[in-house]
Design a protein around this motif. Structure first.
Motif: not given
Length: 221
Positions: A88, A141, A144, A178, A181
């Motif tokens: 990321a 964050i 997911k 994920t 993000n």
């Protein structure tokens, strides 16, 4: 000590694969040290030693208790998740290089990409990557995990660059994780959010470039 190989109809142990080492733990009186997956058959084999000489080995059809080493699982999940945060951070820094290898073992983890970073820019890139990595942890964050069709996975994971090829994936659905993000195909274990890595002081440690490969090293600082 007697070495034992056990195959179960289902398991809570994570086998080695995708750059992540296997879980360890116990199955009855057996200390499990390695778990492997035969991808051609889907068979998971638990290998270990019998530590309780007074107990008998399980027979086909027996019910048996499984216990995963929770402390090790946690460390491996953190390590693997931190590797995804490296991905990321690379993307956020505009370095959309195709990933080629993730080594999410505890003895010096790293992520490798195809490409290069010129030597005169590496110090600046390292500083920028480290700062971006830290910011992603501070943002806490959520992680997911989803199952997607190959078409949806291709659209989701290759939105920045054509880094993943799903054409040879043997199943119609793909597990997409994920982290920070940044989505990518993955079968590993992960922590619930990037903020959990901040508590454990994960960070980027260095950059090495050789023969068209960029290696980003990370670890607990």
């Amino acid at each position: 000590r007697e070495v034992v190989h056990i195959v179960l109809n289902e398991t809570v142990f994570h086998p080695q694969g995708g750059g992540q080492p296997s879980d360890k733990g116990t199955i009855g009186g057996i200390q499990v040290d390695k778990v492997t997956l035969d991808r051609s058959t889907g068979v998971v084999t638990h290998t270990g030693i019998k530590v309780d000489d007074s107990s008998s080995l399980p027979s086909p059809g027996d019910m048996i208790g499984l216990k995963v080493d929770a402390c090790l699982r946690r460390k491996l999940s953190e390590c693997h998740t931190a590797g995804h945060v490296v991905d990321a951070a690379m993307a956020k820094c505009g370095l959309c290089l195709p990933p080629t290898k993730g080594y999410h073992f505890l003895d010096g983890p790293y992520v490798e990409y195809r490409g290069t970073i010129v030597s005169s820019e590496r110090a600046d890139v390292l500083e920028k990557l480290s700062r971006t990595f830290t910011i992603l942890l501070e943002e806490n964050i959520p992680t997911k995990i989803e199952m997607m069709s190959k078409i949806e996975a291709d659209r989701t994971c290759n939105r920045l660059a054509q880094n993943f090829d799903f054409s040879d994936h043997p199943e119609e659905t793909v597990r997409i994780v994920t982290v920070a993000n940044f989505p990518c195909p993955c079968g590993g274990t992960h922590v619930r959010s990037t903020g959990e890595l901040k508590e454990s002081r994960w960070g980027i440690k260095g950059i090495k470039c050789k023969r068209g490969v960029v290696r980003i090293k990370y670890d607990q600082l």
